[in-house]
Design an enzyme around this catalytic site. Structure first.
Site, mmCIF file in Angstrom:
data_model
loop_
_atom_site.group_PDB
_atom_site.id
_atom_site.type_symbol
_atom_site.label_atom_id
_atom_site.label_comp_id
_atom_site.label_asym_id
_atom_site.label_seq_id
_atom_site.Cartn_x
_atom_site.Cartn_y
_atom_site.Cartn_z
ATOM 1 C CE LYS A 101 -0.038 3.380 4.757
ATOM 2 N NZ LYS A 101 -0.087 3.549 6.188
ATOM 3 C CB SER A 129 5.089 -1.868 12.061
ATOM 4 O OG SER A 129 4.648 -0.542 12.270
ATOM 5 N N GLY A 188 2.275 2.081 10.864
ATOM 6 C CA GLY A 188 3.228 3.175 10.714
ATOM 7 C C GLY A 188 3.876 3.601 12.026
ATOM 8 C CG ASN A 200 -1.710 1.238 1.409
ATOM 9 O OD1 ASN A 200 -1.786 2.062 0.500
ATOM 10 N ND2 ASN A 200 -2.341 1.389 2.572
ATOM 11 C CG HIS A 241 -5.877 1.825 5.221
ATOM 12 N ND1 HIS A 241 -5.453 2.758 6.135
ATOM 13 C CD2 HIS A 241 -4.832 0.979 5.033
ATOM 14 C CE1 HIS A 241 -4.195 2.475 6.479
ATOM 15 N NE2 HIS A 241 -3.801 1.397 5.816
ATOM 16 C CD GLU A 251 -3.092 5.457 6.716
ATOM 17 O OE1 GLU A 251 -3.133 5.522 5.476
ATOM 18 O OE2 GLU A 251 -2.115 4.978 7.337
ATOM 19 C CD GLU A 302 -3.579 -2.627 7.248
ATOM 20 O OE1 GLU A 302 -2.535 -2.936 6.681
ATOM 21 O OE2 GLU A 302 -4.122 -1.520 7.132
HETATM 22 C C1 PEP Z 1 -0.878 0.067 6.146
HETATM 23 O O1 PEP Z 1 -1.129 1.237 6.265
HETATM 24 O O2 PEP Z 1 -1.636 -0.663 5.472
HETATM 25 C C2 PEP Z 1 0.302 -0.454 6.852
HETATM 26 C C3 PEP Z 1 0.297 -1.688 7.216
HETATM 27 O O3 PEP Z 1 1.320 0.440 7.090
HETATM 28 P P1 PEP Z 1 2.749 0.107 7.785
HETATM 29 O O4 PEP Z 1 3.276 -1.143 7.177
HETATM 30 O O5 PEP Z 1 3.594 1.313 7.473
HETATM 31 O O6 PEP Z 1 2.478 -0.027 9.250
#
Ligand code: PEP
Length: 259
Positions: free
Chosen positions: A12, A214, A174, A10, A96, A98, A168
């Site tokens: 973003k 992460s 992040g 992703n 997601h 976000e 997630e």
């Molecule tokens: C994401 O936003 O889908 C995600 C998993 O981000 P990160 O790997 O940076 O935590």
């Protein structure tokens, strides 16, 4: 049949179209036509066409990060499923955290997009996950139950074949904080139980459930070794070809062990 390990990136709101080409090229070249692991890259809308041209003869699949719930018409700023299909997009990230947090997307709204995607042959990657407050308040399973039930309302058993779920935990996205493999496995197993209740055991056993939060080359192997973790949805580490390719390698190793 074991579920195919899936590594999805992703990107973003990062990378212009030309920067996206620079990132996608080494990934596509290195992976060529391997099919041990399903690999999906999800650049921003503005880069889909450029990356689409690169993946033409590759096994790498193209995903978008959102889609309109509407088919066409006066919806300024929206992008329809048919427009994405036209660019050879096969997958779309929906729900997601976000988008839930910053754009107030509700389960009901996400559900409309899930249905729009499925009706147009786009495979949704439906994201679910609890915030830190919800985890600390022992609400994780309630939250996941509500998000799965709400997000998948009206999805038929036949459509569910094209569904991918991503767990997630919001507190791990992040932040550098990864869920431990055991903690992630516990929630993945719960999601599979929810899928079974909603769509039957066969769908539950076939559906890939990715972990996101992460995930990096140094923690991927332990996560992917868990029985119900079928891959990763990767944010930060998807922005460097070397890291993303290392994650695909972890996926291949896990696939070998789970076969
Ligand atoms: C994401 O936003 O889908 C995600 C998993 O981000 P990160 O790997 O940076 O935590």
């Amino acid at each position: 049949m074991p579920r195919i390990i899936t590594i999805a990136g992703n990107w973003k709101m990062n990378k212009t179209a030309s920067e996206s080409v620079d990132l996608a090229k080494p990934i596509i070249q290195a992976l060529n036509n391997q099919n041990e692991v399903a690999v999906i890259v999800c650049p921003p809308f503005t880069a889909l066409q450029a990356v689409s041209g690169l993946i033409e003869n590759s096994s790498v699949r193209l995903g978008a990060q959102n889609v309109s719930d509407k088919a066409s018409g006066a919806y300024t700023g929206e992008i329809s499923a048919a427009m994405l299909r036209d660019l050879h997009v096969t997958h779309v990230i929906l729900g997601h955290s976000e988008r839930r947090a910053y754009y107030s997307e509700t389960d009901a709204f996400i559900n409309k997009k899930v249905l729009a995607a499925l009706e147009n042959n786009l495979k949704p990657i439906l994201c679910v996950g609890e915030t830190l407050d919800e985890r600390e308040g022992n609400k994780t399973f309630d939250v996941i139950h509500t998000q799965i039930k709400g997000g998948l309302a009206g999805v038929t058993i036949a459509q569910a074949e094209n569904l991918i779920i991503a767990y997630e935990p919001v507190w791990a996205i992040g932040t550098g904080k990864t869920a431990t493999p055991a903690l992630a496995q516990e929630v993945h197993a719960f999601i599979r139980k929810e899928l079974s209740a909603l769509l039957g055991e066969s769908v539950a056993q076939k559906t890939r459930i990715l972990y996101g939060g992460s995930m990096k080359p140094d923690n991927a192997a332990a996560l992917l070794a868990e029985q119900d973790i079928d891959g990763g949805l990767i944010g930060g580490a998807a922005l460097a070809a070397k890291d993303f390719l290392a994650l695909v390698e972890s996926g291949k190793a896990a696939a070998g062990k789970k076969a």
